[in-house]
Design a protein around this motif. Structure first.
Motif, PDB file in Angstrom:
ATOM      1  N   SER A  19      22.650 -17.511 -14.065  1.00  0.00           N
ATOM      2  CA  SER A  19      23.562 -16.892 -13.107  1.00  0.00           C
ATOM      3  C   SER A  19      24.933 -17.551 -13.201  1.00  0.00           C
ATOM      4  N   PRO A  95      27.962  -9.184  -3.820  1.00  0.00           N
ATOM      5  CA  PRO A  95      27.513  -9.155  -5.216  1.00  0.00           C
ATOM      6  C   PRO A  95      27.374  -7.741  -5.781  1.00  0.00           C
ATOM      7  N   THR A  99      28.888  -6.708  -9.156  1.00  0.00           N
ATOM      8  CA  THR A  99      28.064  -6.132 -10.232  1.00  0.00           C
ATOM      9  C   THR A  99      28.765  -4.910 -10.810  1.00  0.00           C
ATOM     10  N   SER A 227      28.592 -19.394  -9.089  1.00  0.00           N
ATOM     11  CA  SER A 227      28.048 -18.218  -8.382  1.00  0.00           C
ATOM     12  C   SER A 227      27.905 -18.453  -6.882  1.00  0.00           C
ATOM     13  N   THR A 232      23.609 -15.166  -4.347  1.00  0.00           N
ATOM     14  CA  THR A 232      22.715 -15.181  -5.524  1.00  0.00           C
ATOM     15  C   THR A 232      21.842 -16.432  -5.550  1.00  0.00           C
ATOM     16  N   THR A 235      19.279 -16.240  -2.871  1.00  0.00           N
ATOM     17  CA  THR A 235      18.188 -15.326  -3.173  1.00  0.00           C
ATOM     18  C   THR A 235      17.250 -15.939  -4.213  1.00  0.00           C
ATOM     19  N   TYR A 236      17.812 -16.503  -5.285  1.00  0.00           N
ATOM     20  CA  TYR A 236      16.950 -17.147  -6.289  1.00  0.00           C
ATOM     21  C   TYR A 236      16.151 -18.281  -5.637  1.00  0.00           C
ATOM     22  N   SER A 318      23.982 -13.265 -15.645  1.00  0.00           N
ATOM     23  CA  SER A 318      24.701 -13.325 -14.363  1.00  0.00           C
ATOM     24  C   SER A 318      24.508 -12.041 -13.576  1.00  0.00           C
ATOM     25  N   SER A 321      21.318 -11.673 -11.664  1.00  0.00           N
ATOM     26  CA  SER A 321      21.227 -12.478 -10.434  1.00  0.00           C
ATOM     27  C   SER A 321      21.955 -11.785  -9.282  1.00  0.00           C
ATOM     28  N   MET A 322      23.027 -11.065  -9.615  1.00  0.00           N
ATOM     29  CA  MET A 322      23.764 -10.374  -8.549  1.00  0.00           C
ATOM     30  C   MET A 322      22.970  -9.180  -8.045  1.00  0.00           C
ATOM     31  N   GLU A 324      19.788  -8.746  -8.041  1.00  0.00           N
ATOM     32  CA  GLU A 324      18.579  -9.160  -7.307  1.00  0.00           C
ATOM     33  C   GLU A 324      18.862  -9.382  -5.816  1.00  0.00           C
ATOM     34  N   VAL A 325      20.086  -9.768  -5.479  1.00  0.00           N
ATOM     35  CA  VAL A 325      20.413 -10.009  -4.064  1.00  0.00           C
ATOM     36  C   VAL A 325      20.188  -8.722  -3.256  1.00  0.00           C
TER      37      VAL A 325
END
Ligand code: PHE
Length: 447
Positions: A19, A95, A99, A227, A232, A235-236, A318, A321-322, A324-325
């Motif tokens: 990310s 995000p 994205t 990030s 992000t 969330t991760y 990257s 990861s955005m 996924e939020v």
């Protein structure tokens, strides 16, 4: 339904590093270093990372892992349902905006990988010709739009597969590939005659070039590169095992990101200087200067292919990861299944991204607050909302949540002795240093 989670510590580290390592490292960091006094700027950057950004990173990590929820619910639940949830909602929306335009650039990288494979820049007579190739590509009504959709599709497909099998597996594989490619290019670039000037540009300390703006530039770059403020990392972290070490994972990500940025500088600047060209930042560097340089270099055809492959990989790890939020938010709050959430966000980002992609051509005259659509979104999210998101995160952790809860999460219930020892310093940085520094530097950037 049980929540998906990362499968291993290395997986967490590489997903977070994935990310963090992105376009910011490849096209902005090397330039900022050169422009702001080389090693002098690197020292300022490292101070920003250690004392401001790492505490924010850890704050996001703690919020995510403590709550085991999406960013919106994390703020809502940890604060007992208060208005802080709106800060959470902001970190879900930002995000998605990023994205949308990040995928436009990712799409350009796809197109340039294709151009590299067909040796389009080889032996090109002048840099102007390569620049014209770029401007006619970005202003065309079709190619950038198709490429943007393809990049977004690739992002979405990885996220659909899930955390462990999709995001983690892809990040592990691709981050390894990325490091190998960039190190190989750096080694090759250092052998070019005249490369020394590039190293001098990057590393010769020149304190006379350090200005007030250098501090704002260093902090802004460190935020974007790590990030932060985008939900992000939060969330991760919500998929990270409770036994993992927050301090170790956070510091290792920051170190990997910074090292990658420096190696990227060593891959790019010596090559640019070897051909006597003045470096630029951003798209100009990557899509105009470098293709020209590759076209002149012995073996440059292959280097171009490797470079654009690296750019795509860095951008993809990257962008997943955005995305996924928002996906986590839709799954947990709106009860979508993963596929449906991914498809919904694909459509949303595709439409917004379409406007961004076209803002270099057919929509070039449409201005929002005096900027093109692309620049408007970029400026709003990376300069304003990102800073606000980071500020709210540290204020939330430092002033709203209970110190004992943060201690508990950071030290795994007092069981990690190093974390126990540094907690006092961290708490001070989160509560006082980070918020004050963010406000001062943000205001100085506006003046
Ligand atoms: N850190 C990424 C880069 O350097 C950008 C990014 C920002 C990714 C925010 C995710 C969230 O390019």
């Amino acid at each position: 339904m049980s929540r998906d989670s990362f499968g291993s510590r290395l997986g967490v580290l590489l997903a977070m590093a994935g990310s963090a390592v992105g376009l910011g490292n490849l096209w902005r960091f090397p330039y900022l270093v050169g422009e702001n006094g080389g090693a002098a700027f690197i020292i300022i950057y490292l101070i920003c990372v250690c004392f401001i950004c790492l505490p924010i990173f850890i704050s996001e990590f703690v919020i995510g892992r403590r709550s085991q929820k999406n960013a919106y619910a994390a703020f809502r639940d940890l604060s007992g349902g208060s208005a802080w949830r709106w800060a959470g909602l902001m970190t879900v929306i930002v995000p998605l905006i990023v994205t949308s335009y990040y995928c436009v650039i990712g799409g350009w990288a796809f197109a340039y990988l294709f151009k590299s494979c067909t040796f389009s820049f080889t032996g090109e007579a002048s840099q102007a010709a390569v620049s014209t190739m770029f401007s006619s590509f970005v202003s065309s009504p079709w190619s950038p739009v198709i490429c943007q959709a393809l990049f977004l599709l690739a992002t979405t497909l990885i996220v659909i597969i899930g955390i462990k099998d999709g995001i983690e597996r892809f990040s592990k594989l691709m981050m390894t590939l990325l490091f190998v490619i960039v190190i190989a290019i750096a080694v090759y670039a250092s052998t070019l005659p005249g490369a020394g000037a590039g190293f001098e540009y990057l590393f010769k300390p020149d304190f006379s070039k350090v200005t007030g703006e250098s501090f704002a530039a260093a902090l802004g770059q460190a935020f974007f590169s790590l990030s932060l403020g985008f939900g992000t990392i939060m969330t991760y972290a919500s998929y990270v095992d409770k036994k993992d070490n927050v301090l170790f994972q956070s510091s290792a990500t920051a170190i990997a990101d910074t090292m990658f940025a420096l190696i990227a500088g060593m891959a790019i600047m010596p090559a640019v200087f070897a051909f006597g060209i003045n470096p630029q930042s951003g798209p100009g560097l990557v899509f105009e200067t470098l293709p020209y340089v590759f076209g002149q270099m012995p073996g440059g055809g292959l280097i171009a292919i490797l470079f654009f492959l690296a750019l795509i990989v860095a951008a993809l790890t990257s962008s997943i990861s955005m995305l996924e939020v928002g996906v986590a938010y839709l799954i947990e709050e709106k009860k979508f299944n993963r596929t449906k959430a991914c498809v919904a966000l694909f459509l949303l980002c595709w439409v917004v991204g379409l406007f961004c992609a076209l803002s270099f051509g057919p929509l070039a005259d449409v201005k929002l607050a005096g900027r093109s659509i692309f620049d408007f979104f970029d400026n709003l999210s990376s300069n304003i909302l990102m800073t606000l998101g980071s500020l709210l995160t540290v204020l939330f952790v430092g002033w709203r949540l209970k110190k004992t809860d943060i201690y508990d999460e950071f030290t795994n219930g007092g069981t990690i002795s190093t974390n126990v020892k540094v907690f006092g310093v961290l708490w001070f940085l989160i509560r006082y240093v980070a918020p004050v520094a963010i406000i001062v530097i943000f205001i100085s950037g506006l003046l």
